[in-house]
Design an enzyme around this catalytic site. Structure first.
Site, PDB file in Angstrom:
ATOM      1  N   ILE A   9      79.842 -54.622  65.554  1.00 28.46           N
ATOM      2  CA  ILE A   9      79.515 -55.655  64.993  1.00 28.46           C
ATOM      3  C   ILE A   9      78.846 -55.206  63.049  1.00 28.46           C
ATOM      4  N   SER A  92      91.947 -56.925  66.101  1.00 28.68           N
ATOM      5  CA  SER A  92      91.800 -58.310  66.692  1.00 28.68           C
ATOM      6  C   SER A  92      93.180 -58.800  65.877  1.00 28.68           C
ATOM      7  N   TYR A 103      97.962 -49.662  71.906  1.00 27.64           N
ATOM      8  CA  TYR A 103      96.521 -48.813  71.549  1.00 27.64           C
ATOM      9  C   TYR A 103      95.677 -51.214  71.392  1.00 27.64           C
ATOM     10  N   SER A 135      89.584 -65.178  73.538  1.00 27.20           N
ATOM     11  CA  SER A 135      90.605 -66.292  72.291  1.00 27.20           C
ATOM     12  C   SER A 135      91.636 -67.110  72.443  1.00 27.20           C
ATOM     13  N   GLU A 137      94.302 -67.852  70.909  1.00 23.44           N
ATOM     14  CA  GLU A 137      95.095 -66.901  71.632  1.00 23.44           C
ATOM     15  C   GLU A 137      95.946 -66.791  73.321  1.00 23.44           C
ATOM     16  N   TYR A 158      97.917 -58.978  71.574  1.00 22.08           N
ATOM     17  CA  TYR A 158      96.537 -59.357  71.808  1.00 22.08           C
ATOM     18  C   TYR A 158      96.400 -59.732  72.883  1.00 22.08           C
ATOM     19  N   ASN A 187      90.111 -70.498  66.080  1.00 25.04           N
ATOM     20  CA  ASN A 187      89.865 -69.391  64.844  1.00 25.04           C
ATOM     21  C   ASN A 187      88.963 -70.371  64.136  1.00 25.04           C
ATOM     22  N   ARG A 226      96.476 -74.719  62.995  1.00 26.47           N
ATOM     23  CA  ARG A 226      95.331 -74.338  64.334  1.00 26.47           C
ATOM     24  C   ARG A 226      94.303 -75.227  63.872  1.00 26.47           C
ATOM     25  N   PRO A 288     107.543 -61.912  67.015  1.00 21.18           N
ATOM     26  CA  PRO A 288     108.659 -61.875  67.340  1.00 21.18           C
ATOM     27  C   PRO A 288     108.393 -63.068  68.444  1.00 21.18           C
TER      28      PRO A 288
HETATM   29  P1  NAP Z   1      87.090 -58.745  63.047  1.00 18.77           P
HETATM   30  O1  NAP Z   1      86.576 -58.878  61.627  1.00 18.77           O
HETATM   31  O2  NAP Z   1      88.216 -58.120  63.505  1.00 18.77           O
HETATM   32  O3  NAP Z   1      86.206 -57.353  63.619  1.00 18.77           O
HETATM   33  C1  NAP Z   1      86.571 -56.528  64.805  1.00 18.77           C
HETATM   34  C2  NAP Z   1      85.273 -55.030  64.899  1.00 18.77           C
HETATM   35  O4  NAP Z   1      85.288 -54.940  65.929  1.00 18.77           O
HETATM   36  C3  NAP Z   1      85.686 -55.003  63.710  1.00 18.77           C
HETATM   37  O5  NAP Z   1      83.546 -54.625  64.069  1.00 18.77           O
HETATM   38  C4  NAP Z   1      86.022 -53.242  64.205  1.00 18.77           C
HETATM   39  O6  NAP Z   1      85.744 -52.480  63.659  1.00 18.77           O
HETATM   40  C5  NAP Z   1      85.645 -53.696  65.562  1.00 18.77           C
HETATM   41  N1  NAP Z   1      86.955 -52.496  66.031  1.00 18.77           N
HETATM   42  C6  NAP Z   1      87.590 -52.605  66.125  1.00 18.77           C
HETATM   43  N2  NAP Z   1      88.364 -51.680  67.066  1.00 18.77           N
HETATM   44  C7  NAP Z   1      87.728 -51.023  68.183  1.00 18.77           C
HETATM   45  C8  NAP Z   1      87.040 -49.636  68.768  1.00 18.77           C
HETATM   46  N3  NAP Z   1      87.809 -49.202  69.172  1.00 18.77           N
HETATM   47  N4  NAP Z   1      85.814 -49.528  69.354  1.00 18.77           N
HETATM   48  C9  NAP Z   1      85.091 -50.394  68.819  1.00 18.77           C
HETATM   49  N5  NAP Z   1      84.665 -51.439  67.974  1.00 18.77           N
HETATM   50  C10 NAP Z   1      86.230 -51.139  67.428  1.00 18.77           C
HETATM   51  O7  NAP Z   1      87.367 -59.302  64.139  1.00 18.77           O
HETATM   52  P2  NAP Z   1      86.270 -60.921  64.255  1.00 18.77           P
HETATM   53  O8  NAP Z   1      87.282 -62.226  63.464  1.00 18.77           O
HETATM   54  O9  NAP Z   1      84.954 -60.753  63.966  1.00 18.77           O
HETATM   55  O10 NAP Z   1      86.406 -61.554  65.690  1.00 18.77           O
HETATM   56  C11 NAP Z   1      85.145 -60.772  66.764  1.00 18.77           C
HETATM   57  C12 NAP Z   1      85.810 -60.651  68.267  1.00 18.77           C
HETATM   58  O11 NAP Z   1      86.683 -62.056  68.597  1.00 18.77           O
HETATM   59  C13 NAP Z   1      87.286 -60.048  68.354  1.00 18.77           C
HETATM   60  O12 NAP Z   1      87.277 -59.586  69.622  1.00 18.77           O
HETATM   61  C14 NAP Z   1      88.264 -60.814  68.400  1.00 18.77           C
HETATM   62  O13 NAP Z   1      90.305 -60.680  68.777  1.00 18.77           O
HETATM   63  C15 NAP Z   1      88.131 -62.138  68.649  1.00 18.77           C
HETATM   64  N6  NAP Z   1      88.124 -63.731  68.471  1.00 18.77           N
HETATM   65  C16 NAP Z   1      88.240 -63.636  67.034  1.00 18.77           C
HETATM   66  C17 NAP Z   1      88.304 -64.998  66.837  1.00 18.77           C
HETATM   67  C18 NAP Z   1      88.663 -65.179  64.934  1.00 18.77           C
HETATM   68  O14 NAP Z   1      89.452 -66.386  64.775  1.00 18.77           O
HETATM   69  N7  NAP Z   1      87.742 -64.704  64.520  1.00 18.77           N
HETATM   70  C19 NAP Z   1      88.728 -66.094  67.393  1.00 18.77           C
HETATM   71  C20 NAP Z   1      88.911 -65.815  68.606  1.00 18.77           C
HETATM   72  C21 NAP Z   1      88.774 -64.308  69.202  1.00 18.77           C
HETATM   73  P3  NAP Z   1      85.811 -51.727  62.107  1.00 18.77           P
HETATM   74  O15 NAP Z   1      85.714 -52.237  61.296  1.00 18.77           O
HETATM   75  O16 NAP Z   1      85.086 -49.935  62.302  1.00 18.77           O
HETATM   76  O17 NAP Z   1      87.117 -51.567  61.907  1.00 18.77           O
HETATM   77  N1  GDD Z   2      97.819 -63.090  59.106  1.00 17.48           N
HETATM   78  C1  GDD Z   2      99.307 -64.118  58.434  1.00 17.48           C
HETATM   79  N2  GDD Z   2      99.633 -63.940  57.071  1.00 17.48           N
HETATM   80  N3  GDD Z   2      99.751 -64.870  59.057  1.00 17.48           N
HETATM   81  C2  GDD Z   2     101.093 -65.599  58.484  1.00 17.48           C
HETATM   82  C3  GDD Z   2     101.621 -65.491  57.598  1.00 17.48           C
HETATM   83  C4  GDD Z   2     100.632 -64.919  56.964  1.00 17.48           C
HETATM   84  O1  GDD Z   2     101.339 -63.977  56.053  1.00 17.48           O
HETATM   85  N4  GDD Z   2     102.101 -66.235  56.424  1.00 17.48           N
HETATM   86  C5  GDD Z   2     101.962 -67.340  57.963  1.00 17.48           C
HETATM   87  N5  GDD Z   2     101.344 -66.930  59.790  1.00 17.48           N
HETATM   88  C6  GDD Z   2     100.557 -67.819  60.185  1.00 17.48           C
HETATM   89  C7  GDD Z   2     101.168 -66.644  61.394  1.00 17.48           C
HETATM   90  O2  GDD Z   2     102.385 -66.757  61.698  1.00 17.48           O
HETATM   91  C8  GDD Z   2     100.382 -67.559  62.278  1.00 17.48           C
HETATM   92  O3  GDD Z   2     100.732 -68.484  63.060  1.00 17.48           O
HETATM   93  C9  GDD Z   2      99.179 -68.236  61.818  1.00 17.48           C
HETATM   94  O4  GDD Z   2      99.466 -67.836  60.524  1.00 17.48           O
HETATM   95  C10 GDD Z   2      97.376 -67.653  61.533  1.00 17.48           C
HETATM   96  O5  GDD Z   2      97.425 -66.428  61.829  1.00 17.48           O
HETATM   97  P1  GDD Z   2      95.964 -65.473  61.777  1.00 17.48           P
HETATM   98  O6  GDD Z   2      95.173 -65.871  60.205  1.00 17.48           O
HETATM   99  O7  GDD Z   2      97.072 -64.197  61.074  1.00 17.48           O
HETATM  100  O8  GDD Z   2      95.573 -65.850  63.042  1.00 17.48           O
HETATM  101  P2  GDD Z   2      95.738 -66.027  64.299  1.00 17.48           P
HETATM  102  O9  GDD Z   2      95.600 -67.521  64.844  1.00 17.48           O
HETATM  103  O10 GDD Z   2      97.496 -65.118  64.288  1.00 17.48           O
HETATM  104  O11 GDD Z   2      94.578 -65.018  65.276  1.00 17.48           O
HETATM  105  C11 GDD Z   2      93.474 -65.097  64.774  1.00 17.48           C
HETATM  106  O12 GDD Z   2      92.912 -65.808  64.881  1.00 17.48           O
HETATM  107  C12 GDD Z   2      92.722 -66.272  67.091  1.00 17.48           C
HETATM  108  C13 GDD Z   2      92.301 -66.733  67.677  1.00 17.48           C
HETATM  109  O13 GDD Z   2      93.612 -68.159  67.593  1.00 17.48           O
HETATM  110  C14 GDD Z   2      92.800 -63.963  65.346  1.00 17.48           C
HETATM  111  O14 GDD Z   2      91.292 -63.896  64.564  1.00 17.48           O
HETATM  112  C15 GDD Z   2      92.390 -63.504  67.086  1.00 17.48           C
HETATM  113  O15 GDD Z   2      91.752 -62.467  66.807  1.00 17.48           O
HETATM  114  C16 GDD Z   2      92.418 -64.192  67.195  1.00 17.48           C
HETATM  115  O16 GDD Z   2      92.190 -64.446  68.342  1.00 17.48           O
END
Ligand code: NAP
Ligand code: GDD
Length: 340
Positions: A9, A92, A103, A135, A137, A158, A187, A226, A288
């Site tokens: 949350i 995440s 972890y 996701s 991903e 992840y 995303n 993305r 990687p």
């Molecule tokens: P986020 O901002 O990184 O939030 C993650 C949340 O998980 C935070 O509240 C964090 O708490 C909590 N958390 C981490 N470890 C935990 C643990 N051990 N026990 C309980 N809570 C824990 O992520 P988000 O962008 O809101 O994404 C929400 C969910 O959707 C995630 O599962 C993510 O993988 C998934 N998702 C996200 C996207 C995207 O683009 N945003 C896309 C696809 C799927 P703290 O505040 O204490 O760190």
């Molecule tokens: N974070 C980050 N930082 N990413 C970078 C950077 C940088 O400086 N430069 C380039 N990138 C590229 C990454 O290599 C990746 O290809 C892309 O930007 C997006 O990176 P992120 O914004 O970190 O998101 P993500 O796509 O890896 O993952 C997010 O989206 C997923 C859904 O597709 C996260 O929110 C995941 O939790 C989520 O599941």
């Protein structure tokens, strides 16, 4: 009154989902959030929910628990007996998952299984609907467009953990008849996005450069593409999935893809800057194994849920830039104030 429990949350999506559920009146929701204990408070994204009107304040509650701690999850489930459980908690960050693979797998993969078990126990005596935050991903290197029939090919610890959690969710539905949905979300971003994800890193960096607070922006792979949408739109889809007669899996996406380079261009040009004058490369921001192109096919979400993304790409970038420009201006003002 319905009762929802949200893990994650305090994160981006958790905060928008809580806000959305509290805004509903038919039915109205009592919202319970799971939070982890930390040495300093980390509630910036949800603080405003306590300060809303008294009615919403009274319907919003936080509880200490952890996805790594099965007993805390089952106690909470037993105590609250929620109608809907949204599992958004996760480590995440994809890049970080290469540094902390065990972890990440524990919290993302086994954490989901621990929660599903707690839900299954409760579901013996009452209906509990379960949403899993899956996701895009999980598609990894599968060629675009990616939809429900696309074979998964995860490219990070992840993504592997999310895939495990996805299949556990599907299996709990098939084996125990649980009302469990897996939302495969592409995303989604917002002004509440964590600062180390690429979109927010760019909008914060560009705004700070504009205000003279930063000179350059050090980035990784600019060619990755993305399918970026607005988080506020995506939490509606989560809720809609749990309001259907039957549980199922859905892809939620805009159906458009853009490169990191394009995001930079649009964000910097909004501030009358050329990103090429400021962006530098550092391999430490690469992964990687990279996911090159994500482009979702949200047809089922459109046809069954009636969902579509309302905020388009330029509006999303503009929303984030305007927010971060305001932050940078406040930071500059505070600095000036300190120097006087
Ligand atoms: P986020 O901002 O990184 O939030 C993650 C949340 O998980 C935070 O509240 C964090 O708490 C909590 N958390 C981490 N470890 C935990 C643990 N051990 N026990 C309980 N809570 C824990 O992520 P988000 O962008 O809101 O994404 C929400 C969910 O959707 C995630 O599962 C993510 O993988 C998934 N998702 C996200 C996207 C995207 O683009 N945003 C896309 C696809 C799927 P703290 O505040 O204490 O760190
Ligand atoms: N974070 C980050 N930082 N990413 C970078 C950077 C940088 O400086 N430069 C380039 N990138 C590229 C990454 O290599 C990746 O290809 C892309 O930007 C997006 O990176 P992120 O914004 O970190 O998101 P993500 O796509 O890896 O993952 C997010 O989206 C997923 C859904 O597709 C996260 O929110 C995941 O939790 C989520 O599941």
């Amino acid at each position: 009154m319905k009762r929802a429990l949200i893990t994650g949350i305090s994160g981006q999506d958790g905060s928008y989902l809580a806000e959305f559920l509290l805004s509903l009146s038919q039915p109205a929701y009592e919202v319970h959030g799971l939070v982890r204990r930390s040495s300093s408070l980390n509630r910036q994204r949800i603080d405003h929910l306590f300060k809303r009107d008294q009615d919403a304040h009274d319907r919003f509650h936080l509880h200490y628990a952890d996805l790594a701690d099965a007993s805390s999850l089952s106690s909470l489930m037993e105590q609250l007996r929620p109608d809907e459980v949204y599992n958004l908690g996760a480590q995440s960050h994809v890049r970080v998952s290469f540094d902390q693979p065990l972890y990440t797998s524990d919290v993302v993969g086994l954490g989901t299984l621990r929660l599903l078990e707690a839900v299954r126990q409760l579901n013996r005596t009452q209906l509990v609907k379960f949403y899993q935050a899956s996701s895009s991903e999980m598609f990894g290197s599968a060629p675009p467009p990616q939809g429900l029939d696309t074979p998964f090919h995860p490219r990070s610890p992840y993504a592997c953990a999310k895939l495990y959690a996805h299949w556990q969710t599907v299996n709990y539905r098939e084996a125990y008849g649980l009302f469990a949905c897996s939302g495969i979300l592409f995303n989604h971003e917002s002004p509440r996005r964590g600062e180390s994800f690429v979109t927010r890193k760019v909008t914060l960096g560009a705004a700070r450069i504009k205000e003279g607070l930063q000179r350059k922006l050090v980035m990784g792979n600019l060619d990755a593409k993305r399918d970026w949408g607005f988080a506020g739109d995506y939490v509606r889809a989560m809720w809609m999935m749990l309001q259907q007669d039957e549980p199922g899996d859905y892809v939620v996406a805009t159906g458009e893809t853009h490169s990191v380079r394009e995001f930079l261009e649009v964000a910097f040009s909004y501030l009358d800057l050329d990103y090429r004058d400021y962006v530098e490369f550092d391999p430490k921001y690469t992964r990687p194994s990279e996911v090159d192109v994500l482009l979702g096919d949200p047809i089922k979400a459109r046809e069954v849920l009636g969902w579509r993304a309302e905020v388009d790409f330029p509006s999303l970038v503009q929303m984030m830039i305007e927010h971060d420009l305001e932050l940078a201006r406040r930071e500059k003002y505070a600095l000036g104030y300190q120097m006087v």
